[in-house]
Design a protein around this motif. Structure first.
Motif, mmCIF file in Angstrom:
data_model
loop_
_atom_site.group_PDB
_atom_site.id
_atom_site.type_symbol
_atom_site.label_atom_id
_atom_site.label_comp_id
_atom_site.label_asym_id
_atom_site.label_seq_id
_atom_site.Cartn_x
_atom_site.Cartn_y
_atom_site.Cartn_z
ATOM 1 N N GLU A 1 -33.751 -99.496 -15.780
ATOM 2 C CA GLU A 1 -33.256 -100.282 -14.492
ATOM 3 C C GLU A 1 -34.659 -101.301 -14.335
ATOM 4 O O GLU A 1 -34.632 -102.221 -13.464
ATOM 5 C CB GLU A 1 -32.751 -99.727 -13.313
ATOM 6 C CG GLU A 1 -31.257 -98.980 -13.018
ATOM 7 C CD GLU A 1 -30.935 -98.053 -11.725
ATOM 8 O OE1 GLU A 1 -32.247 -97.774 -11.403
ATOM 9 O OE2 GLU A 1 -29.896 -97.601 -12.058
ATOM 10 N N LEU A 2 -35.694 -100.399 -14.559
ATOM 11 C CA LEU A 2 -36.755 -100.768 -13.947
ATOM 12 C C LEU A 2 -37.490 -102.338 -15.025
ATOM 13 O O LEU A 2 -37.676 -103.542 -15.008
ATOM 14 C CB LEU A 2 -38.114 -100.077 -14.441
ATOM 15 C CG LEU A 2 -39.481 -101.215 -14.587
ATOM 16 C CD1 LEU A 2 -40.043 -101.317 -13.254
ATOM 17 C CD2 LEU A 2 -41.050 -99.398 -15.315
ATOM 18 N N ASP A 3 -36.946 -101.892 -16.121
ATOM 19 C CA ASP A 3 -36.715 -103.264 -17.746
ATOM 20 C C ASP A 3 -36.133 -104.402 -16.868
ATOM 21 O O ASP A 3 -36.516 -105.675 -17.650
ATOM 22 C CB ASP A 3 -36.337 -102.944 -18.687
ATOM 23 C CG ASP A 3 -37.569 -102.125 -19.076
ATOM 24 O OD1 ASP A 3 -38.803 -101.811 -18.731
ATOM 25 O OD2 ASP A 3 -37.541 -100.972 -20.470
ATOM 26 N N GLU B 1 -38.065 -111.984 -14.303
ATOM 27 C CA GLU B 1 -39.551 -112.902 -14.645
ATOM 28 C C GLU B 1 -40.211 -113.428 -15.343
ATOM 29 O O GLU B 1 -41.233 -112.266 -16.073
ATOM 30 C CB GLU B 1 -40.817 -111.811 -13.622
ATOM 31 C CG GLU B 1 -41.782 -112.283 -13.044
ATOM 32 C CD GLU B 1 -42.205 -113.736 -12.593
ATOM 33 O OE1 GLU B 1 -42.217 -114.458 -12.656
ATOM 34 O OE2 GLU B 1 -41.464 -113.447 -10.999
ATOM 35 N N PRO B 2 -40.384 -114.111 -16.094
ATOM 36 C CA PRO B 2 -40.452 -114.857 -17.302
ATOM 37 C C PRO B 2 -42.714 -114.787 -16.791
ATOM 38 O O PRO B 2 -43.360 -114.813 -17.972
ATOM 39 C CB PRO B 2 -40.700 -116.432 -17.468
ATOM 40 C CG PRO B 2 -39.968 -116.641 -15.131
ATOM 41 C CD PRO B 2 -39.856 -116.090 -14.645
ATOM 42 N N ARG C 1 -47.049 -112.066 -12.679
ATOM 43 C CA ARG C 1 -46.006 -111.709 -11.470
ATOM 44 C C ARG C 1 -44.713 -110.306 -11.993
ATOM 45 O O ARG C 1 -44.689 -109.542 -11.083
ATOM 46 C CB ARG C 1 -45.289 -112.627 -10.955
ATOM 47 C CG ARG C 1 -46.206 -114.182 -10.651
ATOM 48 C CD ARG C 1 -45.050 -114.995 -9.624
ATOM 49 N NE ARG C 1 -44.623 -115.882 -10.182
ATOM 50 C CZ ARG C 1 -44.570 -116.722 -10.713
ATOM 51 N NH1 ARG C 1 -45.812 -117.230 -10.180
ATOM 52 N NH2 ARG C 1 -43.665 -117.278 -11.817
ATOM 53 N N ARG C 2 -44.832 -110.381 -13.542
ATOM 54 C CA ARG C 2 -44.253 -109.321 -14.402
ATOM 55 C C ARG C 2 -44.497 -107.837 -13.363
ATOM 56 O O ARG C 2 -43.875 -107.110 -12.777
ATOM 57 C CB ARG C 2 -43.938 -109.349 -15.496
ATOM 58 C CG ARG C 2 -42.817 -108.568 -15.997
ATOM 59 C CD ARG C 2 -41.778 -109.070 -17.795
ATOM 60 N NE ARG C 2 -41.969 -109.670 -17.801
ATOM 61 C CZ ARG C 2 -42.637 -110.845 -19.052
ATOM 62 N NH1 ARG C 2 -43.936 -110.270 -19.063
ATOM 63 N NH2 ARG C 2 -43.121 -112.282 -18.882
ATOM 64 N N TYR D 1 -43.810 -103.027 -8.498
ATOM 65 C CA TYR D 1 -44.073 -102.966 -6.932
ATOM 66 C C TYR D 1 -42.705 -103.275 -5.599
ATOM 67 O O TYR D 1 -43.274 -102.437 -5.290
ATOM 68 C CB TYR D 1 -45.153 -103.239 -6.084
ATOM 69 C CG TYR D 1 -46.902 -102.627 -7.200
ATOM 70 C CD1 TYR D 1 -47.063 -101.269 -7.156
ATOM 71 C CD2 TYR D 1 -47.194 -104.123 -8.428
ATOM 72 C CE1 TYR D 1 -47.880 -101.078 -7.856
ATOM 73 C CE2 TYR D 1 -47.774 -102.930 -8.762
ATOM 74 C CZ TYR D 1 -48.275 -101.240 -9.658
ATOM 75 O OH TYR D 1 -49.493 -101.192 -9.634
ATOM 76 N N ASP D 2 -42.341 -104.371 -6.705
ATOM 77 C CA ASP D 2 -41.475 -105.286 -6.528
ATOM 78 C C ASP D 2 -39.848 -103.849 -6.014
ATOM 79 O O ASP D 2 -39.201 -103.655 -5.415
ATOM 80 C CB ASP D 2 -40.716 -105.820 -6.517
ATOM 81 C CG ASP D 2 -41.670 -107.140 -6.030
ATOM 82 O OD1 ASP D 2 -42.835 -107.117 -5.055
ATOM 83 O OD2 ASP D 2 -41.955 -108.161 -6.727
ATOM 84 N N PHE D 3 -39.900 -103.432 -7.409
ATOM 85 C CA PHE D 3 -38.918 -103.093 -7.544
ATOM 86 C C PHE D 3 -39.214 -101.509 -7.121
ATOM 87 O O PHE D 3 -37.894 -100.807 -6.808
ATOM 88 C CB PHE D 3 -38.867 -102.526 -9.657
ATOM 89 C CG PHE D 3 -37.896 -101.389 -9.900
ATOM 90 C CD1 PHE D 3 -36.825 -101.956 -10.320
ATOM 91 C CD2 PHE D 3 -38.149 -99.549 -10.566
ATOM 92 C CE1 PHE D 3 -35.584 -100.589 -10.762
ATOM 93 C CE2 PHE D 3 -37.513 -99.282 -10.801
ATOM 94 C CZ PHE D 3 -36.203 -99.500 -11.325
#
Length: 187
Positions: free
Chosen positions: A66-68, A74-75, A79-80, A85-87
């Motif tokens: 799920e994390l991956d 996000e390219p 930001r990836r 932290y968004d996850f």
């Protein structure tokens, strides 16, 4: 039929352990909630330790996938990394968030069960390796990766204790500051 029963037992065990705690859920409660006989339960998993280890392996696999999948959207490499932290923010906002199941398992069982402690350590090391890969992709150092992983781990614990999903945003802001400082220093 055994795979279906195994899956039902694991799903039920994972939900019960996460909601109530590993030590609080006995085999009889698990059997009842999973809708299997005690004989069938022990036929599939000879001990509670076997179930706990299977649950941790399942959680690790799901967390990693799920994390991956989330980060793959996000390219941009920087930001990836921040996407971690968004996850976490999305996870912290779920109705059943009770903190990291691995930290919970370690807190309850890690001192008594070396297999559980080893599984938790490997899960955490795996996450740290993944963060290190992501940070390397953006030109960061292993030291930065370790710091960012610690921030993510701390956010999980803090959010569980405080019941405040905004902790993920605070962790993200700290990560942004560290990344900016590290990349500026490297230039």
């Amino acid at each position: 039929m055994t795979d279906e029963i195994r899956e039902r037992i694991l799903e039920t065990a994972e939900q019960l352990y996460y909601a109530k705690g590993f030590a609080a859920v006995g085999m009889d409660e698990l059997r009842q909630e999973a809708g299997v006989s005690l004989r069938r339960l022990y036929g599939v998993y000879p001990s509670k330790s076997d179930i706990v280890m299977a649950v941790l392996a399942r959680k690790h696999d799901r967390w990693s996938r799920e994390l991956d999948a989330f980060l793959a959207q996000e390219p941009d490499p920087a930001r990836r990394v921040l996407g971690i932290y968004d996850f976490l923010a999305d996870w912290f906002r779920t109705d059943d968030f009770r903190g990291c199941g691995f930290i919970n398992a370690f807190g309850e069982l890690g001192g008594q069960d070396e297999d559980v402690a080893a599984a938790v350590r490997e899960h955490k090391a795996s996450f740290q390796r993944r963060v290190a890969e992501l940070v390397a992709d953006m030109g960061g150092t292993p030291a930065l990766a370790a710091q960012l992983a610690i921030i993510a781990e701390g956010a999980q614990t803090t959010a569980a204790i405080s019941h405040d999903p905004e902790v993920a945003g605070q962790a993200r802001a700290a990560a942004e500051t560290l990344i900016s400082a590290a990349l500026s220093a490297a230039s």
